[in-house]
Design an enzyme around this catalytic site. Structure first.
Site, PDB file in Angstrom:
ATOM      1  N   ASN A  81      45.584  29.630  44.018  1.00 50.32           N
ATOM      2  CA  ASN A  81      45.921  29.910  42.828  1.00 50.32           C
ATOM      3  C   ASN A  81      45.661  28.751  41.766  1.00 50.32           C
ATOM      4  O   ASN A  81      45.611  29.067  40.608  1.00 50.32           O
ATOM      5  CB  ASN A  81      47.521  30.292  42.939  1.00 50.32           C
ATOM      6  N   TYR A 147      34.802  26.744  33.003  1.00 52.58           N
ATOM      7  CA  TYR A 147      35.625  27.702  33.509  1.00 52.58           C
ATOM      8  C   TYR A 147      34.993  28.745  34.131  1.00 52.58           C
ATOM      9  O   TYR A 147      35.188  29.427  35.466  1.00 52.58           O
ATOM     10  CB  TYR A 147      36.611  27.973  32.507  1.00 52.58           C
ATOM     11  N   LYS A 151      34.878  29.933  38.260  1.00 51.03           N
ATOM     12  CA  LYS A 151      35.333  31.162  38.790  1.00 51.03           C
ATOM     13  C   LYS A 151      34.207  31.847  39.432  1.00 51.03           C
ATOM     14  O   LYS A 151      34.454  32.446  40.452  1.00 51.03           O
ATOM     15  CB  LYS A 151      36.152  31.639  37.667  1.00 51.03           C
ATOM     16  N   THR A 181      51.198  32.612  30.667  1.00 48.35           N
ATOM     17  CA  THR A 181      51.492  31.444  31.777  1.00 48.35           C
ATOM     18  C   THR A 181      51.112  30.248  30.685  1.00 48.35           C
ATOM     19  O   THR A 181      50.609  30.323  29.203  1.00 48.35           O
ATOM     20  CB  THR A 181      50.612  31.111  32.830  1.00 48.35           C
TER      21      THR A 181
END
Length: 245
Positions: A81, A147, A151, A181
């Site tokens: 995670n 990013y 991913k 978040t």
């Protein structure tokens, strides 16, 4: 006995995942830089590691701690995670050290832990690995080249690993959706010139359309424990039909 490993368990989705797993009676090994709200909870074991430090992670994995913790597990779950959205911006604005940190956290750590988990499991045990991926790994966005690339690496890792002769192991790279978040806060704090799509995320927050971590965690663990898990090594939690255990 089912045991679960969760990285980045000290906050956000990771904290919600750890809490959900503990509520289901599973032992949890949390790996993060800091302690979590579950510190001292029955079934909770925590390891303080900065996953951006690949050498420190390799040193820990080279010891007996993980193998000893998994010695009595019939099923092992690994939820990769932990992740970072930084650095954000065009190449001209990216700190090379921040790029290295992102690759270490987003790619090296999940791949290292996946291999180490499989090797540390006792003979006959079953394993399930989920990489927390993103729609950004499947679509290119301005300002998110690092990013998106990291991913996407998780997606291809899961796809390739699923083709290996892994015995009773299933692996999925899963996009969980847009969650409320700290990472979303970082995104909304980014300058528009570094992330031209920021207003889209501002609007999601203002409209109350960011998913609650606890709800996503429950759906994710339901899927992780279901018979459907691993059928497709690349998945999106929002597109899955009702989970069948």
């Amino acid at each position: 006995m089912i045991k679960a490993i969760v990285t980045g368990h000290s906050k956000g989705l990771g904290a919600a995942l750890a809490a959900d797993l503990l509520e289901r009676g599973m032992a949890v090994l949390g790996i993060a830089r800091g302690a979590s709200g579950q510190t001292g909870a029955p079934g909770m074991t925590e390891v303080s590691l900065d996953l951006a430090d690949s050498a420190a992670l390799a040193f820990w994995l080279g010891g007996d701690s993980l193998r000893n913790w998994l010695a009595d597990a019939d099923t092992v779950l690994l939820i990769n995670n932990a992740g970072t959205v930084l650095p954000v911006g065009p190449l001209s604005a990216q700190d090379p050290l921040a790029v290295a940190r992102a690759v270490a956290v987003n790619v090296a750590a999940p791949l290292m832990l996946s291999a180490a988990m499989v090797q540390a499991m006792r003979p006959g045990a079953a394993g399930r690995i989920v990489h927390i991926s993103s729609g950004a790994g499947r679509n290119a966005y301005p300002g998110w080249s690092v990013y998106c690339a990291t991913k996407a690496a998780l997606d291809l890792h899961a796809s390739a690993a699923a083709q290996d002769a892994n015995g009773d192991l299933r692996i999925v790279s899963l996009a969980p959706g847009v969650i409320d978040t700290d990472m979303q806060g970082q995104i909304r704090a980014t300058a528009i010139e570094h992330f031209p799509l920021r207003q889209r995320f501002d609007a999601l927050k203002q409209a109350g359309e960011l998913a609650a971590p606890a709800r996503v965690a429950r759906q994710l663990v339901d899927y992780l424990m279901s018979k459907d898990f691993g059928r497709d090594p690349i998945a999106d939690l929002r597109q899955l039909k009702a989970v069948r255990n």
